[in-house]
Design a protein around this motif. Sequence first.
Motif, short mmCIF file in Angstrom:
data_model
loop_
_atom_site.label_atom_id
_atom_site.label_comp_id
_atom_site.label_asym_id
_atom_site.label_seq_id
_atom_site.Cartn_x
_atom_site.Cartn_y
_atom_site.Cartn_z
N ARG A 3 14.30 0.98 14.24
CA ARG A 3 15.64 0.73 13.71
C ARG A 3 15.86 1.52 12.41
N ASP A 4 16.97 2.20 12.32
CA ASP A 4 17.34 2.99 11.13
C ASP A 4 16.33 4.08 10.80
N SER A 5 15.65 4.61 11.82
CA SER A 5 14.66 5.67 11.60
C SER A 5 15.27 7.07 11.70
N MET A 6 16.54 7.16 12.06
CA MET A 6 17.24 8.42 12.32
C MET A 6 16.84 9.07 13.64
N THR A 38 8.01 0.23 4.37
CA THR A 38 8.71 -0.40 3.26
C THR A 38 10.15 -0.65 3.64
N PRO A 39 10.87 -1.43 2.82
CA PRO A 39 12.30 -1.64 3.10
C PRO A 39 13.14 -0.38 2.91
N GLU A 40 12.61 0.61 2.21
CA GLU A 40 13.39 1.83 2.00
C GLU A 40 13.68 2.51 3.33
N THR A 41 14.95 2.88 3.53
CA THR A 41 15.37 3.50 4.78
C THR A 41 15.06 4.99 4.75
N PRO A 42 14.46 5.54 5.82
CA PRO A 42 14.23 6.99 5.88
C PRO A 42 15.54 7.76 5.75
N HIS A 82 0.80 -1.23 0.00
CA HIS A 82 0.00 0.00 0.00
C HIS A 82 0.83 1.29 0.00
N PRO A 83 2.05 1.34 0.58
CA PRO A 83 2.79 2.60 0.51
C PRO A 83 3.09 3.03 -0.93
N TYR A 84 3.33 2.03 -1.79
CA TYR A 84 3.63 2.36 -3.18
C TYR A 84 2.40 2.89 -3.91
N VAL A 118 7.90 20.74 -0.55
CA VAL A 118 7.10 20.16 0.54
C VAL A 118 6.53 18.82 0.10
N LYS A 119 5.99 18.79 -1.10
CA LYS A 119 5.44 17.55 -1.65
C LYS A 119 6.49 16.44 -1.67
N SER A 120 7.71 16.77 -2.07
CA SER A 120 8.78 15.77 -2.13
C SER A 120 9.03 15.15 -0.77
N GLU A 121 9.08 15.98 0.26
CA GLU A 121 9.35 15.49 1.61
C GLU A 121 8.20 14.67 2.16
N VAL A 122 6.99 15.07 1.85
CA VAL A 122 5.82 14.31 2.29
C VAL A 122 5.81 12.93 1.63
N LEU A 123 6.06 12.87 0.34
CA LEU A 123 6.05 11.60 -0.37
C LEU A 123 7.16 10.68 0.13
N HIS A 124 8.33 11.24 0.43
CA HIS A 124 9.42 10.42 0.98
C HIS A 124 9.00 9.80 2.31
N ALA A 125 8.37 10.59 3.17
CA ALA A 125 7.93 10.08 4.47
C ALA A 125 6.85 9.01 4.31
N ILE A 126 5.93 9.21 3.37
CA ILE A 126 4.88 8.22 3.12
C ILE A 126 5.50 6.90 2.65
N LEU A 127 6.42 6.98 1.71
CA LEU A 127 7.02 5.76 1.17
C LEU A 127 7.73 4.95 2.25
N CYS A 128 8.45 5.64 3.13
CA CYS A 128 9.31 4.96 4.10
C CYS A 128 8.57 4.48 5.34
N HIS A 129 7.27 4.71 5.44
CA HIS A 129 6.59 4.36 6.69
C HIS A 129 6.42 2.85 6.86
#
Length: 266
Positions: free
Chosen positions: A239-242, A158-162, A117-119, A145-156
């Motif tokens: 883990r790896d959330s910064m 998924t294997p992608e690291t924030p 669902h994140p994708y 702003v949109k770029s940062e919001v989408l990055h946060a949505i994707l990483c919530h």
Amino acid sequence: MATERTEYLYDPEARHAFPDERLNQVLPELLDDPEVTAYLEAQNVNPVMRMGYNDHGTKHIEIVRNRALRLYELLKADNVVFNGAREQGLDEADEPVILALAATLHDIGHVVHREDHPYYSIPLAADLLDSFLDRFYGTAERIRVKSEVLHAILCHHTPETPLTREAGVIRVADALDMEHGRSRIPYEEGGRGINTLSSQAIRNVGLDPGEDRPVLVEIEMVNAAGVYQVDNLLKAKLRDSMIEDHVRIVAINRKSDDNLVERIEL
């Protein structure tokens, strides 16, 4: 001036702990947006009604948004630096706006399917953000702003690291919605999967200033099933959330009839 809906933002006792003027402009309109509201209602159908998962609708979103902003407040109070908005050349006041938007839209991909669902959330959120952010930002700022919001949505989820602390906060805040109320619908309809049973075992989650770290998360369990939420879900997302070095987690089994777990610390 704070709006009448300030209680949605963070702890009312400390609501002026960081600049909130821009958030107070954006959030009431976000909460009242009919398209956003429709998505929040529709996105619960697949996970809850059709697949028997925990709540992923309006209540879940409200809890995640509040906890994301509470985490942000506690981290900022300890001078933890956020990098997402800053590296985009945005203002500090845009940091909580990014968090509120990402928390609100992170699960809308459930209208397509629970799996991956994140994708699915990315294109849906992108369309919403294009029209919504135009009320508050010029073209360049809106895209950033949109770029940062989408990055946060994707990483919530998924294997992608924030790559930003804003994204890490959303990832952790999502896992912090773990109390028994979240499993109400599937539990009442007969759902007895590990997500449902472990949520039933957790009675309260508190976020407060810590002594050795900026954030103390205290989790009250009534039986050992809650360990799944803490160890398998929250620990993995921290883990790896910064922000993992800034958060201390303590889970206590208050009702120790099973005598299996008394206390867990992360």
